[in-house]
Design an enzyme around this catalytic site. Structure first.
Site, PDB file in Angstrom:
ATOM      1  N   HIS A 210     203.585 -14.595  74.524  1.00 53.08           N
ATOM      2  CA  HIS A 210     202.363 -14.328  73.894  1.00 53.08           C
ATOM      3  C   HIS A 210     202.584 -13.671  72.435  1.00 53.08           C
ATOM      4  O   HIS A 210     201.818 -13.808  71.500  1.00 53.08           O
ATOM      5  CB  HIS A 210     201.563 -13.175  74.762  1.00 53.08           C
ATOM      6  CG  HIS A 210     201.134 -13.891  76.342  1.00 53.08           C
ATOM      7  ND1 HIS A 210     202.019 -13.922  77.206  1.00 53.08           N
ATOM      8  CD2 HIS A 210     200.169 -14.745  76.597  1.00 53.08           C
ATOM      9  CE1 HIS A 210     201.657 -14.417  78.134  1.00 53.08           C
ATOM     10  NE2 HIS A 210     200.299 -14.931  77.894  1.00 53.08           N
TER      11      HIS A 210
ATOM     12  N   GLU B 163     205.445  -7.254  77.045  1.00 52.28           N
ATOM     13  CA  GLU B 163     206.448  -8.043  76.062  1.00 52.28           C
ATOM     14  C   GLU B 163     206.974  -7.073  75.101  1.00 52.28           C
ATOM     15  O   GLU B 163     207.957  -7.209  74.569  1.00 52.28           O
ATOM     16  CB  GLU B 163     205.594  -9.306  75.431  1.00 52.28           C
ATOM     17  CG  GLU B 163     205.258 -10.210  76.637  1.00 52.28           C
ATOM     18  CD  GLU B 163     204.413 -11.559  76.300  1.00 52.28           C
ATOM     19  OE1 GLU B 163     204.544 -11.554  74.897  1.00 52.28           O
ATOM     20  OE2 GLU B 163     204.260 -12.239  77.032  1.00 52.28           O
TER      21      GLU B 163
ATOM     22  N   ARG C  48     175.691   0.105  80.578  1.00 51.50           N
ATOM     23  CA  ARG C  48     174.711  -0.654  79.509  1.00 51.50           C
ATOM     24  C   ARG C  48     174.010  -1.547  80.333  1.00 51.50           C
ATOM     25  O   ARG C  48     174.713  -2.273  80.943  1.00 51.50           O
ATOM     26  CB  ARG C  48     175.444  -1.155  78.211  1.00 51.50           C
ATOM     27  CG  ARG C  48     175.916  -0.182  77.360  1.00 51.50           C
ATOM     28  CD  ARG C  48     176.512  -0.828  75.961  1.00 51.50           C
ATOM     29  NE  ARG C  48     176.893   0.297  75.054  1.00 51.50           N
ATOM     30  CZ  ARG C  48     178.185   0.725  74.968  1.00 51.50           C
ATOM     31  NH1 ARG C  48     179.317   0.191  75.727  1.00 51.50           N
ATOM     32  NH2 ARG C  48     178.838   1.515  74.047  1.00 51.50           N
TER      33      ARG C  48
ATOM     34  N   ARG D 112     176.807   7.815  73.489  1.00 51.08           N
ATOM     35  CA  ARG D 112     175.798   7.406  74.420  1.00 51.08           C
ATOM     36  C   ARG D 112     174.647   8.314  74.891  1.00 51.08           C
ATOM     37  O   ARG D 112     173.733   8.224  75.698  1.00 51.08           O
ATOM     38  CB  ARG D 112     176.686   7.058  75.751  1.00 51.08           C
ATOM     39  CG  ARG D 112     177.864   6.175  75.444  1.00 51.08           C
ATOM     40  CD  ARG D 112     177.181   4.874  75.090  1.00 51.08           C
ATOM     41  NE  ARG D 112     176.187   4.248  76.235  1.00 51.08           N
ATOM     42  CZ  ARG D 112     176.547   3.769  77.279  1.00 51.08           C
ATOM     43  NH1 ARG D 112     178.190   3.623  77.652  1.00 51.08           N
ATOM     44  NH2 ARG D 112     175.723   3.310  78.151  1.00 51.08           N
TER      45      ARG D 112
HETATM   46  N1  URA Z   1     184.134   0.746  72.879  1.00 48.87           N
HETATM   47  C1  URA Z   1     183.882   0.720  74.252  1.00 48.87           C
HETATM   48  O1  URA Z   1     184.352   0.359  75.105  1.00 48.87           O
HETATM   49  N2  URA Z   1     182.442   1.653  74.441  1.00 48.87           N
HETATM   50  C2  URA Z   1     181.916   1.839  73.481  1.00 48.87           C
HETATM   51  O2  URA Z   1     180.805   2.512  73.636  1.00 48.87           O
HETATM   52  C3  URA Z   1     182.303   1.772  72.047  1.00 48.87           C
HETATM   53  C4  URA Z   1     183.545   1.194  71.534  1.00 48.87           C
END
Ligand code: URA
Length: 292
Positions: A29, A99, A187, A241
């Protein structure tokens, strides 16, 4: 013709189905063979971040490119260094780690992006992880969920030292790593789909003092502990968030600089440790180096 091999060529017969490498040890890879990379490897998720990381080095060159795995090698302040992109999530990162270990790497620093779970962590700050909640699937294939995903203390210390030196706003603490950017991080999915059990995950984690969500640290820390390698992570806060702010690329340059500088610090400690025949970085070792 003078050209570089950027991948194991199509049609080439590899050693075996269980050992997908060519006769030189070039890994399927990442397309790197033993001896081509140094022990210190920075691990961004995004291949686009690899040249950004390398732009701060004394010199660099592209070593290999196959799928999401782009690797540059070079020198940073006299230390041999590499950067390999892991792609997004535990499964892709685990392939890179497996790897890279086979070709000689033993110290990894994830240089990623992240969403902060606490109001006071600003977009553009960086977060240094001391450990990661294992909401990934890959690490659970490797070992029971009770096994901790902890960063190496000396890598954490080097990252903190680098952030201090560079005057970067940083936070230190626990991270949560998920295989899922949307539902798994609370989300809404397409058309608002969000199973009740995931709807408050970001708030629940904040209540137990987890600082941020990202997608690779738990896999990196778990595999590194299993294999006796060293690992840490510094992530740029691109989202908050609580405030709902999201700024693409915020803090990335600072995270990159901190990752690079942490390698220089680790290399200085490693050199001194090998001179005096000791294994662990101690306050005494750091004080002695400061007096030099
Ligand atoms: N990366 C993530 O996994 N979550 C986020 O909210 C921002 C970047």
């Amino acid at each position: 013709m003078n050209y570089m091999v950027f991948y194991v060529e199509t049609g080439k017969k590899l050693k075996s189905a269980s050992t997908p490498e060519d006769e030189t040890g070039r890994q399927y890879h990442i397309s790197i063979k033993p001896g081509e990379i140094p022990r210190y490897v920075l691990l961004p998720g995004d291949p686009g971040r690899v040249p950004i990381i390398a732009s701060f080095w004394d010199e660099h060159r592209k070593l290999s490119e196959h799928r999401e795995y782009l690797t540059y090698v070079g020198t940073y302040k006299g230390v041999r260094i590499a950067a390999t992109s892991t792609g997004i999530g535990g499964p892709a990162a685990a392939i890179a780690i497996e790897e890279l270990l086979r070709v000689g790497a033993n110290t990894f620093i994830r240089v990623g992006t992240t969403g902060a779970l606490r109001k006071e962590i600003r977009v553009g700050d960086v977060i240094i992880s001391t450990g990661a909640v294992r909401y990934d699937g890959t690490s659970k294939i490797y070992v029971d969920p009770e096994y901790p995903a902890v960063a190496s203390y000396e890598v954490v210390l080097a990252l903190i030292g680098a952030a201090e030196e560079l005057g970067v706003r940083y936070h230190v603490g626990l991270t949560a790593s998920s295989d899922s950017f949307y539902i798994g991080q609370g989300r809404p999915g397409y058309k608002g789909y969000l199973p009740r059990r995931w709807a408050t995950i970001h708030k629940d984690l904040a209540e137990v003092n987890v600082l941020n969500f990202e997608m690779e640290a738990a896999t990196l820390f778990t595999l590194s502990n299993i294999y006796g390698a060293r690992a840490g992570a510094v992530c740029a806060v691109i989202a908050n968030r609580v405030t709902e702010e999201f700024v693409a690329g915020a803090g990335v340059e600072d995270a990159v600089k901190v990752g690079n500088e942490a390698v220089r610090i680790l290399a200085e400690w490693d050199e001194e440790l090998s001179k005096i025949g000791k294994k662990y970085v101690t306050p005494q070792l750091i004080a002695r180096l400061a007096r030099k």
